[in-house]
Design a protein around this motif. Structure first.
Motif, PDB file in Angstrom:
ATOM      1  N   GLU A  31       6.306  -2.122   2.615  1.00  0.00           N
ATOM      2  CA  GLU A  31       7.371  -1.671   1.710  1.00  0.00           C
ATOM      3  C   GLU A  31       8.673  -2.425   2.003  1.00  0.00           C
ATOM      4  OE1 GLU A  31       6.899   0.383  -0.698  1.00  0.00           O
ATOM      5  OE2 GLU A  31       8.915   1.036  -1.282  1.00  0.00           O
ATOM      6  N   LYS A  32       8.891  -2.786   3.266  1.00  0.00           N
ATOM      7  CA  LYS A  32      10.093  -3.530   3.679  1.00  0.00           C
ATOM      8  C   LYS A  32       9.846  -5.042   3.638  1.00  0.00           C
ATOM      9  CE  LYS A  32      11.496   0.147   6.880  1.00  0.00           C
ATOM     10  NZ  LYS A  32      12.770   0.538   6.230  1.00  0.00           N
ATOM     11  N   ASN A  33       8.749  -5.437   2.984  1.00  0.00           N
ATOM     12  CA  ASN A  33       8.404  -6.846   2.829  1.00  0.00           C
ATOM     13  C   ASN A  33       8.064  -7.565   4.126  1.00  0.00           C
ATOM     14  OD1 ASN A  33       8.546  -7.012  -0.023  1.00  0.00           O
ATOM     15  ND2 ASN A  33      10.778  -6.828   0.172  1.00  0.00           N
ATOM     16  N   TYR A  34       7.564  -6.809   5.100  1.00  0.00           N
ATOM     17  CA  TYR A  34       6.968  -7.430   6.277  1.00  0.00           C
ATOM     18  C   TYR A  34       5.460  -7.224   6.183  1.00  0.00           C
ATOM     19  CZ  TYR A  34      11.546  -8.112   8.260  1.00  0.00           C
ATOM     20  OH  TYR A  34      12.829  -8.537   8.464  1.00  0.00           O
ATOM     21  N   ARG A  35       4.716  -8.320   6.224  1.00  0.00           N
ATOM     22  CA  ARG A  35       3.265  -8.190   6.069  1.00  0.00           C
ATOM     23  C   ARG A  35       2.660  -7.529   7.286  1.00  0.00           C
ATOM     24  NH1 ARG A  35       0.720 -13.714   4.515  1.00  0.00           N
ATOM     25  NH2 ARG A  35      -1.157 -12.501   4.959  1.00  0.00           N
ATOM     26  N   ALA A  36       1.939  -6.464   7.068  1.00  0.00           N
ATOM     27  CA  ALA A  36       1.315  -5.735   8.169  1.00  0.00           C
ATOM     28  C   ALA A  36      -0.074  -5.314   7.749  1.00  0.00           C
ATOM     29  CB  ALA A  36       2.142  -4.514   8.526  1.00  0.00           C
ATOM     30  N   VAL A  37      -0.938  -5.146   8.736  1.00  0.00           N
ATOM     31  CA  VAL A  37      -2.298  -4.715   8.450  1.00  0.00           C
ATOM     32  C   VAL A  37      -2.714  -3.742   9.552  1.00  0.00           C
ATOM     33  CG1 VAL A  37      -3.405  -6.629   9.691  1.00  0.00           C
ATOM     34  CG2 VAL A  37      -4.591  -5.547   7.794  1.00  0.00           C
ATOM     35  N   SER A  38      -3.392  -2.673   9.169  1.00  0.00           N
ATOM     36  CA  SER A  38      -3.805  -1.673  10.152  1.00  0.00           C
ATOM     37  C   SER A  38      -5.231  -1.942  10.617  1.00  0.00           C
ATOM     38  CB  SER A  38      -3.730  -0.272   9.529  1.00  0.00           C
ATOM     39  OG  SER A  38      -4.766  -0.100   8.582  1.00  0.00           O
ATOM     40  N   LEU A  39      -5.498  -1.618  11.871  1.00  0.00           N
ATOM     41  CA  LEU A  39      -6.862  -1.738  12.409  1.00  0.00           C
ATOM     42  C   LEU A  39      -7.187  -0.514  13.263  1.00  0.00           C
ATOM     43  CD1 LEU A  39      -6.926  -5.508  13.537  1.00  0.00           C
ATOM     44  CD2 LEU A  39      -8.097  -4.528  11.557  1.00  0.00           C
ATOM     45  N   GLU A  65       3.553   9.413  -0.309  1.00  0.00           N
ATOM     46  CA  GLU A  65       4.622   9.209  -1.291  1.00  0.00           C
ATOM     47  C   GLU A  65       6.007   9.272  -0.664  1.00  0.00           C
ATOM     48  OE1 GLU A  65       3.582  12.019  -4.307  1.00  0.00           O
ATOM     49  OE2 GLU A  65       2.249  10.593  -5.333  1.00  0.00           O
ATOM     50  N   GLU A  66       6.097   9.943   0.509  1.00  0.00           N
ATOM     51  CA  GLU A  66       7.360   9.916   1.265  1.00  0.00           C
ATOM     52  C   GLU A  66       7.691   8.495   1.701  1.00  0.00           C
ATOM     53  OE1 GLU A  66       7.122  13.847   3.898  1.00  0.00           O
ATOM     54  OE2 GLU A  66       8.116  12.162   4.881  1.00  0.00           O
ATOM     55  N   ILE A  67       6.645   7.707   1.924  1.00  0.00           N
ATOM     56  CA  ILE A  67       6.827   6.348   2.456  1.00  0.00           C
ATOM     57  C   ILE A  67       6.978   5.345   1.332  1.00  0.00           C
ATOM     58  CG2 ILE A  67       5.626   4.498   3.709  1.00  0.00           C
ATOM     59  CD1 ILE A  67       4.422   6.786   5.448  1.00  0.00           C
ATOM     60  N   THR A  68       6.116   5.454   0.339  1.00  0.00           N
ATOM     61  CA  THR A  68       6.147   4.492  -0.759  1.00  0.00           C
ATOM     62  C   THR A  68       5.417   5.045  -1.970  1.00  0.00           C
ATOM     63  OG1 THR A  68       5.361   2.310  -1.505  1.00  0.00           O
ATOM     64  CG2 THR A  68       4.121   3.343   0.289  1.00  0.00           C
ATOM     65  N   LYS A  69       5.914   4.673  -3.153  1.00  0.00           N
ATOM     66  CA  LYS A  69       5.218   5.048  -4.382  1.00  0.00           C
ATOM     67  C   LYS A  69       4.157   4.010  -4.719  1.00  0.00           C
ATOM     68  CE  LYS A  69       8.117   8.486  -5.165  1.00  0.00           C
ATOM     69  NZ  LYS A  69       7.730   9.781  -4.626  1.00  0.00           N
ATOM     70  N   THR A  70       4.212   2.854  -4.057  1.00  0.00           N
ATOM     71  CA  THR A  70       3.263   1.786  -4.357  1.00  0.00           C
ATOM     72  C   THR A  70       2.606   1.316  -3.060  1.00  0.00           C
ATOM     73  OG1 THR A  70       5.102   0.237  -4.161  1.00  0.00           O
ATOM     74  CG2 THR A  70       4.499   0.924  -6.392  1.00  0.00           C
ATOM     75  N   PRO A  71       1.773   2.173  -2.481  1.00  0.00           N
ATOM     76  CA  PRO A  71       1.137   1.806  -1.208  1.00  0.00           C
ATOM     77  C   PRO A  71       0.196   0.622  -1.388  1.00  0.00           C
ATOM     78  CG  PRO A  71       0.080   3.736  -2.147  1.00  0.00           C
ATOM     79  CD  PRO A  71       1.284   3.464  -3.000  1.00  0.00           C
ATOM     80  N   LEU A  72       0.078  -0.188  -0.358  1.00  0.00           N
ATOM     81  CA  LEU A  72      -1.005  -1.171  -0.346  1.00  0.00           C
ATOM     82  C   LEU A  72      -2.304  -0.397  -0.469  1.00  0.00           C
ATOM     83  CD1 LEU A  72      -0.539  -3.927   2.354  1.00  0.00           C
ATOM     84  CD2 LEU A  72       0.026  -3.940  -0.073  1.00  0.00           C
ATOM     85  N   LYS A  73      -3.167  -0.812  -1.377  1.00  0.00           N
ATOM     86  CA  LYS A  73      -4.394  -0.042  -1.592  1.00  0.00           C
ATOM     87  C   LYS A  73      -5.295  -0.059  -0.360  1.00  0.00           C
ATOM     88  CE  LYS A  73      -4.540   0.072  -6.572  1.00  0.00           C
ATOM     89  NZ  LYS A  73      -5.194  -0.382  -7.805  1.00  0.00           N
ATOM     90  N   ARG A  74      -5.298  -1.176   0.364  1.00  0.00           N
ATOM     91  CA  ARG A  74      -6.090  -1.218   1.594  1.00  0.00           C
ATOM     92  C   ARG A  74      -5.657  -0.099   2.537  1.00  0.00           C
ATOM     93  NH1 ARG A  74      -6.049  -2.544   6.877  1.00  0.00           N
ATOM     94  NH2 ARG A  74      -7.865  -3.591   7.739  1.00  0.00           N
ATOM     95  N   GLU A  75      -4.360   0.067   2.711  1.00  0.00           N
ATOM     96  CA  GLU A  75      -3.857   1.070   3.655  1.00  0.00           C
ATOM     97  C   GLU A  75      -4.016   2.479   3.100  1.00  0.00           C
ATOM     98  OE1 GLU A  75      -3.400   0.073   6.531  1.00  0.00           O
ATOM     99  OE2 GLU A  75      -3.132  -2.078   6.206  1.00  0.00           O
ATOM    100  N   HIS A  76      -3.904   2.606   1.786  1.00  0.00           N
ATOM    101  CA  HIS A  76      -4.166   3.901   1.155  1.00  0.00           C
ATOM    102  C   HIS A  76      -5.577   4.381   1.507  1.00  0.00           C
ATOM    103  CE1 HIS A  76      -4.277   7.000  -1.988  1.00  0.00           C
ATOM    104  NE2 HIS A  76      -5.488   6.558  -2.247  1.00  0.00           N
ATOM    105  N   ASP A  77      -6.526   3.470   1.464  1.00  0.00           N
ATOM    106  CA  ASP A  77      -7.918   3.843   1.758  1.00  0.00           C
ATOM    107  C   ASP A  77      -8.088   4.216   3.230  1.00  0.00           C
ATOM    108  OD1 ASP A  77      -8.317   3.336  -0.861  1.00  0.00           O
ATOM    109  OD2 ASP A  77      -9.773   1.717  -0.605  1.00  0.00           O
TER     110      ASP A  77
END
Lengths: 403, 403
Positions: A87-95, B55-67
């Motif tokens: 959301e802050k335009n820093y690319r991040a990925v969760s694992l 939705e507290e964090i973002t209205k447009t979550p990365l779909k990967r992270e949403h999953d």
């Protein structure tokens, strides 16, 4: 430009506002040109909530299923933190643990890391991502989810730092480093700038809740510099835990306290080879965690053994001893409740005569009785009545640090 | 002795009491000697809660992270249900989507199953376990967590039943099967004993919320008998969805209603090849979901096109049409709000003359105006004013079922 591992605990990620603070620390390192791997715990009371829901179902959950349940806590945090950074335009990925994967043995709820595959993390880092890792969890060789037990996220962070050969591992917490004693006991507590792994091990095993022993052990083994810092201060130099030891050459590095201790004394037990072994095997079989053990040699054929257990294990322990009194064949079993362990820790203890005397003097000056004394190369522990423990900590702290 | 797949939705697993009911249905099949695979959804409002936190964090979550986030909901349920069965001395083991694994494409939040590995499930079944599977989720070929979108747990259940060649798939829900119409509209609604996949597809796409189309499609393709049953009744024969069609030879199998429809009519559009295609491509590009389309041929060089969109897409649709009116070159764009689709469904429709006439008669007798009519081999749909829709359903239902 290096690789930094950062770890944020449950209270540091408890809600969205706190996650915002966390992103500041991450972005600070990213903007300096570092690659950053972030390890997080479950948010705030999430794990407690999951466990209380579990207790509705069973008091004795299958440990495999317990791990499936509680590992969701960290998974929620990584998704949220990754979203917030993007959301802050820093690319991040969760694992998650299994996505890395962090391979553990199959001892559910208390598993040990066997090895970590670096490839996935490195690929994401090299592609310009901040990598957000779920702490406290791994996967065994059969694909089962495992968790690490207490202090698990610290362990994940330091183990990842070791495996990835990170420059350092920053453990963010709600205090600004490691202190010479608990600041809630005396406002004279001082922040320790540098401490050796060995001293930190003693401190953390003795009630200093800052770091768990396992992560310090891994740091020591793989020589990972560990910084303990505050999440809630923008610039925090914190405490550095490193191999180079006590750079400031203080005699002792900390005074700790551990409450809710009871002492059991088995008087006049037969002095026979294997007798102690049988006693402690018996207690271990019933999951009684015995802490300090002192054995005195009285006459030739009998001896006394004293040991401490947590207060909430006392009744169970006494019951077991009572049921086995024939086997033990002891004269008497005594116990003493409401005790606290007070310890001083420092690599200087072994080389500096008079440290124990100074400690005991501080207690004597305050009329505090010692129920047990044990010493090691870098630690002296005494048992005192719990209602005198804070006074004991203050007095000892003053003796060594206020000069 | 066969293999049964059971699926329990969010309201069936909402709390520990409800999980107790679920175990009764599982144990019933186990005691009959069946191997049982159980697919579960997230408990009650868990997914909603996770999404509101997101939705507290973002209205447009990365779909990967949403999953990554929402897939924790089902993971919590599988752990709890497995614990509960083990507590009752029935051996059970939980499996997430990636543990099976259920391999999907990489379209996060709306992924499609590519294939299912049966080995892990079969090994656990053969070793005497009940296998508890997290619905709604899978893993792509790169090890990313994926979720299936709406109706995802039904899809998991029927797909697993197909892959494992199960005897049948039982979908437990809070109603006791599929009804001839919504029982909240008329107490004359009757439970359907048997229905064909095709009819069920029409029913579920037409507002009968019992089953999602995707799972019916999979059932049809792989010939998996699907039973829709009630979680809250001990013995529920429910509704069987199968290939053998309407065994009772009823003309129609159900009356459905779908509210919040609006109709748009483009009057006098040029009758040129590709004109309709351009129109609907334009709407698709803006994610407008067009439902019923009726095209009338007026004069030779112009035609009228009418179609329906959901009420909440109406303003957006009219705006797009207005912005493109030069391209469309239509005489007029009309619209009509607050409509409902009322449909009758049955394999008998095609072969039985007079069905449409009977339906229209029921509406005529109640002075209900039809704004649009479309028919297929097994369905007749009319658009009526929403405030008359319930009367329409009741009247049609009475015409076909009360005799």
């Amino acid at each position: 430009m290096g690789l930094i591992v950062q770890k944020f605990g449950g209270s540091s990620v408890a809600n969205t506002q706190k996650l915002e603070l966390v992103t500041e620390h991450i972005i600070y390192e990213v903007e300096k040109g570092n690659k950053v791997v972030v390890v997080v715990s479950a948010q705030g009371k999430t794990t407690d909530r999951l466990i209380s829901e579990e207790e509705e179902i069973t008091k004795t959950p299958l440990k495999r299923e317990h791990d499936v349940l509680v590992s969701t806590g960290e998974q929620i945090t990584i998704a949220k933190l990754s979203m917030l950074l993007n959301e802050k335009n820093y690319r991040a990925v969760s694992l998650t643990g299994w996505q890395i994967p962090i391979i553990t043995n199959s001892e559910f709820s208390n598993s040990r890391i066997k090895y970590i595959h670096n490839e996935t993390v490195e690929e994401y880092l090299n592609a310009g991502n901040i990598v957000i890792v779920a702490g406290f969890q791994g996967v065994d060789e059969n694909g089962n989810i495992t968790t690490f037990g207490r202090g698990g996220s610290d362990t994940t962070a330091v183990a990842l730092a070791a495996s990835l050969k990170a420059e350092r591992c920053d453990i963010y917490t709600d205090v600004d480093g490691v202190f010479t004693t608990d600041p809630r006991i005396t406002d004279k507590a001082k922040k320790i700038k540098t401490i050796s792994y060995e001293e930190m091990l003693e401190l953390s095993s003795m009630g200093a809740k800052v770091l768990h022993n396992r992560c310090v052990e891994i740091g020591k083994k793989y020589n990972v510099p560990i910084y303990v810092k505050s999440t809630f201060e923008k610039i925090s130099d914190g405490t550095l835990i490193t191999n180079s030891g006590n750079l400031e050459d203080l005699v002792i590095n900390g005074v700790t306290k551990d409450d809710y201790i009871s002492r059991i004394t088995i008087v006049g037990i037969e002095n026979k080879i294997g007798r102690s072994y049988e006693l402690f095997k018996l207690l271990a079989k019933h999951n009684i965690n015995v802490d300090v053990i002192v054995q005195s040699f009285g006459e030739h054929i009998i001896k006394d053994i004293a040991f401490t257990v947590k207060m909430n294990d006392l009744d169970k322990t006494l019951k077991i001893l009572d049921e086995n009194k024939e086997m033990l064949n002891a004269k008497e079993i005594l116990h003493c409740e409401n005790l606290s362990k007070v310890s001083i820790i420092g690599v200087g203890i072994a080389n500096k005569p008079g440290v124990a005397a100074d400690m005991f003097e501080a207690l004597y000056e305050n009329n505090i009785n010692m129920h047990m004394i044990t010493t090691s190369e870098i630690k002296i522990t005494v048992l005192v009545n719990s209602n005198e423990a804070d006074i004991a900590v203050k007095a000892i702290h003053q003796k060594f640090f206020d000069n």
